[in-house]
Design a protein around this motif. Structure first.
Motif, PDB file in Angstrom:
ATOM      1  N   THR A  72       9.106  -7.780 -11.576  1.00  0.00           N
ATOM      2  CA  THR A  72      10.304  -7.395 -10.828  1.00  0.00           C
ATOM      3  C   THR A  72      11.544  -7.674 -11.660  1.00  0.00           C
ATOM      4  O   THR A  72      12.461  -6.840 -11.749  1.00  0.00           O
ATOM      5  CB  THR A  72      10.383  -8.157  -9.493  1.00  0.00           C
ATOM      6  N   ASP A  73      11.585  -8.842 -12.300  1.00  0.00           N
ATOM      7  CA  ASP A  73      12.717  -9.194 -13.154  1.00  0.00           C
ATOM      8  C   ASP A  73      12.881  -8.222 -14.320  1.00  0.00           C
ATOM      9  O   ASP A  73      14.001  -7.969 -14.781  1.00  0.00           O
ATOM     10  CB  ASP A  73      12.547 -10.617 -13.697  1.00  0.00           C
ATOM     11  N   LEU A  74      11.753  -7.658 -14.793  1.00  0.00           N
ATOM     12  CA  LEU A  74      11.813  -6.702 -15.894  1.00  0.00           C
ATOM     13  C   LEU A  74      12.202  -5.299 -15.423  1.00  0.00           C
ATOM     14  O   LEU A  74      12.358  -4.386 -16.239  1.00  0.00           O
ATOM     15  CB  LEU A  74      10.450  -6.631 -16.599  1.00  0.00           C
ATOM     16  N   GLY A  75      12.354  -5.136 -14.101  1.00  0.00           N
ATOM     17  CA  GLY A  75      12.730  -3.840 -13.557  1.00  0.00           C
ATOM     18  C   GLY A  75      11.566  -2.878 -13.408  1.00  0.00           C
ATOM     19  O   GLY A  75      11.771  -1.678 -13.218  1.00  0.00           O
ATOM     20  N   LEU A  76      10.339  -3.398 -13.460  1.00  0.00           N
ATOM     21  CA  LEU A  76       9.162  -2.541 -13.372  1.00  0.00           C
ATOM     22  C   LEU A  76       8.687  -2.349 -11.945  1.00  0.00           C
ATOM     23  O   LEU A  76       7.840  -1.490 -11.687  1.00  0.00           O
ATOM     24  CB  LEU A  76       8.030  -3.129 -14.221  1.00  0.00           C
ATOM     25  N   LEU A  77       9.208  -3.135 -11.032  1.00  0.00           N
ATOM     26  CA  LEU A  77       8.910  -2.988  -9.618  1.00  0.00           C
ATOM     27  C   LEU A  77      10.225  -2.763  -8.875  1.00  0.00           C
ATOM     28  O   LEU A  77      11.249  -3.346  -9.237  1.00  0.00           O
ATOM     29  CB  LEU A  77       8.204  -4.228  -9.078  1.00  0.00           C
ATOM     30  N   PRO A  78      10.208  -1.940  -7.851  1.00  0.00           N
ATOM     31  CA  PRO A  78      11.457  -1.573  -7.165  1.00  0.00           C
ATOM     32  C   PRO A  78      12.125  -2.727  -6.432  1.00  0.00           C
ATOM     33  O   PRO A  78      13.336  -2.751  -6.274  1.00  0.00           O
ATOM     34  CB  PRO A  78      11.009  -0.484  -6.182  1.00  0.00           C
ATOM     35  N   ASP A  79      11.330  -3.685  -5.994  1.00  0.00           N
ATOM     36  CA  ASP A  79      11.889  -4.788  -5.215  1.00  0.00           C
ATOM     37  C   ASP A  79      10.899  -5.944  -5.271  1.00  0.00           C
ATOM     38  O   ASP A  79       9.812  -5.836  -5.829  1.00  0.00           O
ATOM     39  CB  ASP A  79      12.117  -4.350  -3.766  1.00  0.00           C
ATOM     40  N   THR A  80      11.282  -7.056  -4.679  1.00  0.00           N
ATOM     41  CA  THR A  80      10.381  -8.209  -4.632  1.00  0.00           C
ATOM     42  C   THR A  80       9.112  -7.849  -3.857  1.00  0.00           C
ATOM     43  O   THR A  80       9.172  -7.258  -2.781  1.00  0.00           O
ATOM     44  CB  THR A  80      11.077  -9.402  -3.958  1.00  0.00           C
ATOM     45  N   VAL A  81       7.983  -8.196  -4.409  1.00  0.00           N
ATOM     46  CA  VAL A  81       6.692  -7.882  -3.798  1.00  0.00           C
ATOM     47  C   VAL A  81       6.065  -9.171  -3.280  1.00  0.00           C
ATOM     48  O   VAL A  81       5.945 -10.156  -4.022  1.00  0.00           O
ATOM     49  CB  VAL A  81       5.746  -7.220  -4.817  1.00  0.00           C
ATOM     50  N   ASP A  82       5.667  -9.170  -2.022  1.00  0.00           N
ATOM     51  CA  ASP A  82       4.947 -10.300  -1.448  1.00  0.00           C
ATOM     52  C   ASP A  82       3.456 -10.014  -1.583  1.00  0.00           C
ATOM     53  O   ASP A  82       2.872  -9.279  -0.784  1.00  0.00           O
ATOM     54  CB  ASP A  82       5.326 -10.470   0.024  1.00  0.00           C
ATOM     55  N   VAL A  83       2.830 -10.573  -2.601  1.00  0.00           N
ATOM     56  CA  VAL A  83       1.437 -10.228  -2.883  1.00  0.00           C
ATOM     57  C   VAL A  83       0.476 -10.748  -1.821  1.00  0.00           C
ATOM     58  O   VAL A  83      -0.645 -10.240  -1.703  1.00  0.00           O
ATOM     59  CB  VAL A  83       1.004 -10.743  -4.274  1.00  0.00           C
ATOM     60  N   SER A  84       0.894 -11.734  -1.037  1.00  0.00           N
ATOM     61  CA  SER A  84      -0.016 -12.295  -0.034  1.00  0.00           C
ATOM     62  C   SER A  84      -0.451 -11.249   0.984  1.00  0.00           C
ATOM     63  O   SER A  84      -1.511 -11.385   1.609  1.00  0.00           O
ATOM     64  CB  SER A  84       0.638 -13.474   0.686  1.00  0.00           C
ATOM     65  N   THR A  85       0.334 -10.186   1.130  1.00  0.00           N
ATOM     66  CA  THR A  85       0.005  -9.155   2.123  1.00  0.00           C
ATOM     67  C   THR A  85      -1.202  -8.317   1.737  1.00  0.00           C
ATOM     68  O   THR A  85      -1.746  -7.595   2.577  1.00  0.00           O
ATOM     69  CB  THR A  85       1.206  -8.228   2.350  1.00  0.00           C
ATOM     70  N   ILE A  86      -1.623  -8.382   0.470  1.00  0.00           N
ATOM     71  CA  ILE A  86      -2.775  -7.571   0.063  1.00  0.00           C
ATOM     72  C   ILE A  86      -4.063  -8.390   0.018  1.00  0.00           C
ATOM     73  O   ILE A  86      -5.122  -7.858  -0.286  1.00  0.00           O
ATOM     74  CB  ILE A  86      -2.539  -6.891  -1.301  1.00  0.00           C
ATOM     75  N   TRP A  87      -3.989  -9.677   0.313  1.00  0.00           N
ATOM     76  CA  TRP A  87      -5.176 -10.539   0.296  1.00  0.00           C
ATOM     77  C   TRP A  87      -5.781 -10.634   1.690  1.00  0.00           C
ATOM     78  O   TRP A  87      -5.068 -10.764   2.680  1.00  0.00           O
ATOM     79  CB  TRP A  87      -4.809 -11.927  -0.214  1.00  0.00           C
ATOM     80  N   SER A  88      -7.102 -10.581   1.771  1.00  0.00           N
ATOM     81  CA  SER A  88      -7.812 -10.646   3.049  1.00  0.00           C
ATOM     82  C   SER A  88      -8.927 -11.691   2.996  1.00  0.00           C
ATOM     83  O   SER A  88      -9.679 -11.766   2.019  1.00  0.00           O
ATOM     84  CB  SER A  88      -8.415  -9.272   3.379  1.00  0.00           C
ATOM     85  N   HIS A  89      -9.049 -12.467   4.062  1.00  0.00           N
ATOM     86  CA  HIS A  89     -10.078 -13.506   4.152  1.00  0.00           C
ATOM     87  C   HIS A  89     -11.376 -12.981   4.785  1.00  0.00           C
ATOM     88  O   HIS A  89     -12.213 -13.777   5.216  1.00  0.00           O
ATOM     89  CB  HIS A  89      -9.559 -14.678   4.975  1.00  0.00           C
ATOM     90  N   ALA A  90     -11.527 -11.659   4.811  1.00  0.00           N
ATOM     91  CA  ALA A  90     -12.654 -11.053   5.527  1.00  0.00           C
ATOM     92  C   ALA A  90     -14.018 -11.446   4.962  1.00  0.00           C
ATOM     93  O   ALA A  90     -15.028 -11.357   5.663  1.00  0.00           O
ATOM     94  CB  ALA A  90     -12.509  -9.527   5.513  1.00  0.00           C
ATOM     95  N   PHE A  91     -14.079 -11.885   3.688  1.00  0.00           N
ATOM     96  CA  PHE A  91     -15.364 -12.233   3.077  1.00  0.00           C
ATOM     97  C   PHE A  91     -15.474 -13.722   2.762  1.00  0.00           C
ATOM     98  O   PHE A  91     -16.380 -14.129   2.020  1.00  0.00           O
ATOM     99  CB  PHE A  91     -15.572 -11.421   1.789  1.00  0.00           C
ATOM    100  N   ASP A  92     -14.603 -14.526   3.319  1.00  0.00           N
ATOM    101  CA  ASP A  92     -14.634 -15.961   3.024  1.00  0.00           C
ATOM    102  C   ASP A  92     -15.985 -16.588   3.341  1.00  0.00           C
ATOM    103  O   ASP A  92     -16.541 -17.363   2.545  1.00  0.00           O
ATOM    104  CB  ASP A  92     -13.540 -16.696   3.808  1.00  0.00           C
ATOM    105  N   ASP A  93     -16.535 -16.270   4.511  1.00  0.00           N
ATOM    106  CA  ASP A  93     -17.811 -16.875   4.911  1.00  0.00           C
ATOM    107  C   ASP A  93     -18.932 -16.452   3.966  1.00  0.00           C
ATOM    108  O   ASP A  93     -19.751 -17.287   3.545  1.00  0.00           O
ATOM    109  CB  ASP A  93     -18.160 -16.486   6.346  1.00  0.00           C
ATOM    110  N   GLU A  94     -18.965 -15.166   3.629  1.00  0.00           N
ATOM    111  CA  GLU A  94     -20.020 -14.665   2.758  1.00  0.00           C
ATOM    112  C   GLU A  94     -19.922 -15.261   1.357  1.00  0.00           C
ATOM    113  O   GLU A  94     -20.931 -15.685   0.773  1.00  0.00           O
ATOM    114  CB  GLU A  94     -19.962 -13.133   2.663  1.00  0.00           C
ATOM    115  N   ILE A  95     -18.713 -15.324   0.811  1.00  0.00           N
ATOM    116  CA  ILE A  95     -18.538 -15.861  -0.538  1.00  0.00           C
ATOM    117  C   ILE A  95     -18.852 -17.352  -0.566  1.00  0.00           C
ATOM    118  O   ILE A  95     -19.488 -17.853  -1.505  1.00  0.00           O
ATOM    119  CB  ILE A  95     -17.115 -15.584  -1.053  1.00  0.00           C
TER     120      ILE A  95
END
Length: 354
Positions: A325-348
């Motif tokens: 983001t600081d390098l101008g390669l992303l349009p705005d601040t990205v909250d990466v936590s929104t793309i993580w899912s705990h759906a396989f926690d038990d299996e893993i």
């Protein structure tokens, strides 16, 4: 053991990068024989152990070459109760593009491709469901034969080739910061791994930030390591899955089974390094001794392992996103936590306890 420099042959954890060209599809012909709330989507109801998976086709992405297909074959792990369709891509970004188009169910990349893919429509149609830990060898800033440069600080005003939107760009920024420099203090040159190698050997650039085979080849051509990213990079490689596949109980069960087999494959390669080096060398046109050396050294640095999601793994990817983001390669601040899912926690968790 599967190592990033081999997985990302064309680059390169990936895998690893966010650049490349279209893939060839190589479907497997092997038919069947035998939580915690998610961050962005509710976990699928797990299928019972007796669930009929014979109608499922699990579409698996690989980077560089058909590593998992060859590895599963050698390790006797292709007897899946579902059909496997392997596709080979030249970059992790292309795998995630395929997931976005609902043409792929599963991929493992470096930390960077998911950041950019999440900016697409429908947030890329994927979630990160776990992490593979890999070694971080052969991720380096190298200088050509005969160079008088001895420190990163001496690269001020110099031409440095790098692979854009990849771990190479990230660790180059970190190396510059460590030497008291900024991105504006150098003349960055965007090139692919192959182009960067040619430019370095041909004397067109003063240094190259790259990874995998391009670094191995650079050293074979007289280049020397100016700085290593071994302790800069996290060694995290996000495991991504198609949201539809996560939510479908039967395909969810197939992904869990594939993760378990992938872990068994890693164990097999640890115990059969010479055999795996021979297979890898034959498929990648490398020298078997060099492949074996990479396998052995990579295992010493950081054995590959599957892990559930942690705050540390999310924070690591967030740091990368903030730098881009600081390098101008992303349009705005990205909250990466929104793309993580705990759906396989038990299996893993169950898989790693075995």
């Amino acid at each position: 053991m599967l190592f990033m420099p081999l997985l990302v042959l064309a680059l390169a954890a990936s895998g690893c990068g966010n650049s490349g060209s279209a893939a060839a599809v190589s479907p497997s012909a092997e038919p069947a024989a035998t939580a915690e709330p998610a961050a962005t989507a509710a976990p699928a109801s797990p299928a019972s152990p007796e669930a009929d998976l014979s109608g499922v086709t699990l579409r698996i992405g690989q980077v560089g070459w058909s590593e998992w297909e060859e590895g599963f074959k050698a390790a006797g792990l292709l007897d899946t109760p579902y059909k496997l369709e392997f596709s080979v891509f030249q970059g992790g970004n292309l795998e995630l593009e395929a997931i976005a188009a609902d043409q792929l169910d599963f991929a493992i990349t470096s930390e960077i491709p998911p950041i950019f893919a999440s900016q697409a429509a429908n947030q890329g149609n994927f979630n990160v469901i776990g992490v593979q830990r890999w070694n971080t060898l052969n991720q380096e800033l190298v200088i050509p034969k005969g160079s008088k440069v001895t420190t990163v600080a001496e690269l001020k005003g110099k031409r440095i080739a790098y692979v854009p939107n990849t771990t190479a760009q990230y660790f180059l920024v970190k190396m510059l910061e460590g030497a008291g420099l900024t991105w504006k203090d150098i003349e960055p040159v965007k090139l692919t791994t192959a182009e960067g190698l040619s430019a370095l050997v041909g004397g067109k650039v003063d240094a190259l930030a790259s990874y995998g085979n391009s670094i191995i080849a650079a050293r074979q051509n007289g280049a020397t390591t100016l700085a290593s990213a071994a302790d800069i990079l996290s060694g995290n490689f996000p495991v991504s899955a198609n949201v539809k596949s996560i939510d479908d109980p039967v395909k969810h069960a197939a992904i869990a089974d594939f993760l378990e087999r992938l872990t068994r494959y890693y164990t097999w390669t640890q115990g059969n390094q010479e055999q795996w080096a021979e297979i890898t060398a034959k498929n990648t046109n490398q020298k078997q001794a060099e492949v074996l050396d990479t396998l052995v050294n990579g295992d010493k640095q950081r054995p590959l392992a599957l892990e559930t999601i942690s705050d540390q793994s999310i924070a690591s990817q967030q740091d990368i996103a903030d730098i881009f983001t600081d390098l101008g390669l992303l349009p705005d601040t990205v909250d990466v936590s929104t793309i993580w899912s705990h759906a396989f926690d038990d299996e893993i968790t169950a898989i790693v306890k075995k």
